[in-house]
Design a protein around this motif. Structure first.
Motif, PDB file in Angstrom:
ATOM      1  N   UNK A 176      -2.239  -1.498   3.302  1.00  0.00           N
ATOM      2  CA  UNK A 176      -2.038  -0.458   4.308  1.00  0.00           C
ATOM      3  C   UNK A 176      -2.413   0.893   3.698  1.00  0.00           C
ATOM      4  N   UNK A 177      -3.472   1.511   4.197  1.00  0.00           N
ATOM      5  CA  UNK A 177      -3.774   2.878   3.753  1.00  0.00           C
ATOM      6  C   UNK A 177      -2.973   3.845   4.620  1.00  0.00           C
ATOM      7  N   UNK A 178      -2.531   4.980   4.056  1.00  0.00           N
ATOM      8  CA  UNK A 178      -1.573   5.837   4.770  1.00  0.00           C
ATOM      9  C   UNK A 178      -2.171   6.495   6.008  1.00  0.00           C
ATOM     10  N   UNK A 179      -1.286   6.818   6.941  1.00  0.00           N
ATOM     11  CA  UNK A 179      -1.713   7.478   8.178  1.00  0.00           C
ATOM     12  C   UNK A 179      -1.890   8.983   7.982  1.00  0.00           C
ATOM     13  N   UNK A 180      -1.308   9.531   6.930  1.00  0.00           N
ATOM     14  CA  UNK A 180      -1.461  10.958   6.623  1.00  0.00           C
ATOM     15  C   UNK A 180      -2.266  11.099   5.330  1.00  0.00           C
ATOM     16  N   UNK A 181      -2.999  12.216   5.210  1.00  0.00           N
ATOM     17  CA  UNK A 181      -3.821  12.445   4.003  1.00  0.00           C
ATOM     18  C   UNK A 181      -4.653  11.199   3.699  1.00  0.00           C
ATOM     19  N   UNK A 182      -5.411  10.750   4.680  1.00  0.00           N
ATOM     20  CA  UNK A 182      -6.036   9.428   4.604  1.00  0.00           C
ATOM     21  C   UNK A 182      -7.029   9.295   3.452  1.00  0.00           C
ATOM     22  N   UNK A 183      -7.870  10.304   3.240  1.00  0.00           N
ATOM     23  CA  UNK A 183      -8.866  10.157   2.192  1.00  0.00           C
ATOM     24  C   UNK A 183      -8.214  10.158   0.811  1.00  0.00           C
ATOM     25  N   UNK A 184      -7.247  11.046   0.604  1.00  0.00           N
ATOM     26  CA  UNK A 184      -6.528  11.045  -0.673  1.00  0.00           C
ATOM     27  C   UNK A 184      -5.799   9.722  -0.876  1.00  0.00           C
ATOM     28  N   UNK A 185      -5.216   9.194   0.202  1.00  0.00           N
ATOM     29  CA  UNK A 185      -4.517   7.923   0.104  1.00  0.00           C
ATOM     30  C   UNK A 185      -5.463   6.770  -0.184  1.00  0.00           C
ATOM     31  N   UNK A 186      -6.645   6.801   0.421  1.00  0.00           N
ATOM     32  CA  UNK A 186      -7.629   5.756   0.163  1.00  0.00           C
ATOM     33  C   UNK A 186      -8.052   5.781  -1.296  1.00  0.00           C
ATOM     34  N   UNK A 192      -8.222  -6.370   1.332  1.00  0.00           N
ATOM     35  CA  UNK A 192      -8.572  -5.805   2.632  1.00  0.00           C
ATOM     36  C   UNK A 192      -7.885  -4.448   2.772  1.00  0.00           C
ATOM     37  N   UNK A 193      -8.681  -3.389   2.868  1.00  0.00           N
ATOM     38  CA  UNK A 193      -8.156  -2.042   3.074  1.00  0.00           C
ATOM     39  C   UNK A 193      -8.080  -1.784   4.570  1.00  0.00           C
ATOM     40  N   UNK A 194      -6.861  -1.669   5.079  1.00  0.00           N
ATOM     41  CA  UNK A 194      -6.675  -1.573   6.525  1.00  0.00           C
ATOM     42  C   UNK A 194      -6.390  -0.135   6.963  1.00  0.00           C
ATOM     43  N   UNK A 195      -6.387   0.054   8.275  1.00  0.00           N
ATOM     44  CA  UNK A 195      -6.156   1.365   8.903  1.00  0.00           C
ATOM     45  C   UNK A 195      -7.211   2.390   8.459  1.00  0.00           C
ATOM     46  N   UNK A 196      -8.447   1.939   8.309  1.00  0.00           N
ATOM     47  CA  UNK A 196      -9.524   2.857   7.959  1.00  0.00           C
ATOM     48  C   UNK A 196      -9.993   3.625   9.189  1.00  0.00           C
ATOM     49  N   UNK A 232       0.809  -1.209   0.000  1.00  0.00           N
ATOM     50  CA  UNK A 232       0.000   0.000   0.000  1.00  0.00           C
ATOM     51  C   UNK A 232       0.840   1.256   0.000  1.00  0.00           C
ATOM     52  N   UNK A 233       0.411   2.226   0.827  1.00  0.00           N
ATOM     53  CA  UNK A 233       1.044   3.544   0.817  1.00  0.00           C
ATOM     54  C   UNK A 233       1.486   3.981   2.201  1.00  0.00           C
ATOM     55  N   UNK A 234       2.620   4.669   2.213  1.00  0.00           N
ATOM     56  CA  UNK A 234       3.093   5.386   3.392  1.00  0.00           C
ATOM     57  C   UNK A 234       3.117   6.878   3.079  1.00  0.00           C
ATOM     58  N   UNK A 235       3.940   7.263   2.102  1.00  0.00           N
ATOM     59  CA  UNK A 235       4.051   8.676   1.710  1.00  0.00           C
ATOM     60  C   UNK A 235       3.506   8.953   0.314  1.00  0.00           C
ATOM     61  N   UNK A 236       2.923   7.932  -0.322  1.00  0.00           N
ATOM     62  CA  UNK A 236       2.328   8.071  -1.654  1.00  0.00           C
ATOM     63  C   UNK A 236       3.343   8.567  -2.689  1.00  0.00           C
ATOM     64  N   UNK A 237       4.450   7.839  -2.810  1.00  0.00           N
ATOM     65  CA  UNK A 237       5.511   8.168  -3.751  1.00  0.00           C
ATOM     66  C   UNK A 237       5.394   7.297  -5.004  1.00  0.00           C
ATOM     67  N   UNK A 238       6.082   7.683  -6.088  1.00  0.00           N
ATOM     68  CA  UNK A 238       6.100   6.821  -7.274  1.00  0.00           C
ATOM     69  C   UNK A 238       6.652   5.426  -6.990  1.00  0.00           C
ATOM     70  N   UNK A 239       7.643   5.320  -6.117  1.00  0.00           N
ATOM     71  CA  UNK A 239       8.183   3.998  -5.774  1.00  0.00           C
ATOM     72  C   UNK A 239       7.121   3.143  -5.095  1.00  0.00           C
ATOM     73  N   UNK A 240       6.295   3.759  -4.263  1.00  0.00           N
ATOM     74  CA  UNK A 240       5.214   3.021  -3.615  1.00  0.00           C
ATOM     75  C   UNK A 240       4.151   2.617  -4.626  1.00  0.00           C
ATOM     76  N   UNK A 241       3.880   3.473  -5.611  1.00  0.00           N
ATOM     77  CA  UNK A 241       2.967   3.099  -6.700  1.00  0.00           C
ATOM     78  C   UNK A 241       3.440   1.809  -7.371  1.00  0.00           C
ATOM     79  N   UNK A 242       4.722   1.771  -7.700  1.00  0.00           N
ATOM     80  CA  UNK A 242       5.294   0.618  -8.402  1.00  0.00           C
ATOM     81  C   UNK A 242       5.202  -0.647  -7.559  1.00  0.00           C
TER      82      UNK A 242
END
Length: 282
Positions: A136-146, A164-168, A107-117
């Motif tokens: 793992x959905x990110x702890x910051x900018x949660x809605x954008x990350x979701x 399973x989308x976690x950390x909702x 999933x995402x932590x900081x929503x970087x291109x490397x994480x996309x890949x």
């Protein structure tokens, strides 16, 4: 009350935690691979960690009557470190192991291109190996990350009903439910969701496709939070069937998609790599 903790990092916990979890009703768990708190510097350290999740940790859990399964992956945080990227090339030989019931955490932590890949590659690995995915959905900018997560899932070969989308939380649960994915809530003492907030979400959204976990790790966390959610549900007017659905039947249904779930726990025999867990002999 029977409990299946669908996301807990027992590598970080003591045998006292296993004993307390069993007393609280925990009979099964899934341990996803995650960040250890300081950077790993080579793929080899991941492989030793994966081997421990496949061997030592199930042996340790069985000493306390708990069925241990795992999810393996390159986690989002370390997906940004090019030294760790080769882990993606060796994951396939681990994903065929019997006790691996999902690909995760991805999933995402900081929503970087490397994480996309890394996310796209590992969703494909899950599809290739017939496994569900713990995301793992990110702890910051949660809605954008979701929203970004759901977009990648929709573009992948893995159907949403195997994700399973976690950390909702309250800001992300509606759109997560609309995506067709399963819904995960991590319950912590001070951060993330507490039991009262989780129960309020359950009142609004129901118990279908909902999993509750402790995500207990090396930080301030509590591996008994699943039990506390069950107690809070009963106090709020949910019945025992509702509690059993959230704390047992839903995680069994989700991870059962792997075809590898084994809930019987035979007592361990002999030593594991020369270790019995006990001190001073068997």
């Amino acid at each position: 009350m029977r409990i299946f903790d669908p996301h807990v990092h027992m590598t970080s916990r003591t045998t006292d935690d296993y004993e307390a979890m069993y007393a609280a009703g925990v009979r099964a768990l899934v341990e996803p691979s995650f960040w250890l708190g300081q950077p790993r510097t080579s793929p080899a350290s991941f492989l030793d960690y994966f081997d421990a999740l496949l061997g030592w940790e199930p042996y340790r859990a069985a000493q306390y009557g708990i069925a241990h399964h795992c999810a393996l992956a390159l986690n989002p945080k370390e997906a940004n470190d090019p030294r760790c990227a080769p882990v993606l090339d060796v994951l396939p030989r681990y994903l065929v192991k019997d006790s691996v019931v999902a690909v995760g955490e991805i999933g995402y932590d900081s929503m970087t291109p490397a994480e996309d890949t890394a996310l796209a590659a590992q969703l494909q690995l899950a599809a290739d190996h017939g496994l569900p995915a713990l995301v793992h959905t990110p702890h910051r900018d949660k809605l954008a990350g979701l929203r970004r997560t759901v977009d990648v899932v929709r573009e992948s070969a893995l159907p949403p009903e195997r994700v399973l989308l976690d950390h909702l939380n309250e800001t992300t649960v509606r759109e997560a439910a609309e995506s067709g994915c399963w819904l995960g809530f991590s319950v912590y003492p001070d951060t993330k969701m507490g039991e009262d907030r989780t129960v309020a979400v359950l009142k609004d959204h129901g118990t279908e496709r909902v999993l509750v976990n402790s995500a207990a790790d090396w930080g301030k966390s509590d591996p008994l939070k699943t039990r506390r959610v069950g107690e809070a549900m009963l106090a709020a007017g949910f019945d025992e069937d509702d509690v059993d659905r959230v704390l047992w039947r839903n995680p069994v249904a989700f991870y059962g998609l792997s075809g590898r779930l084994r809930l019987d726990v035979p007592p361990p025999r002999g030593l594991h790599e020369g270790n019995s867990v006990l001190r001073g002999g068997e």
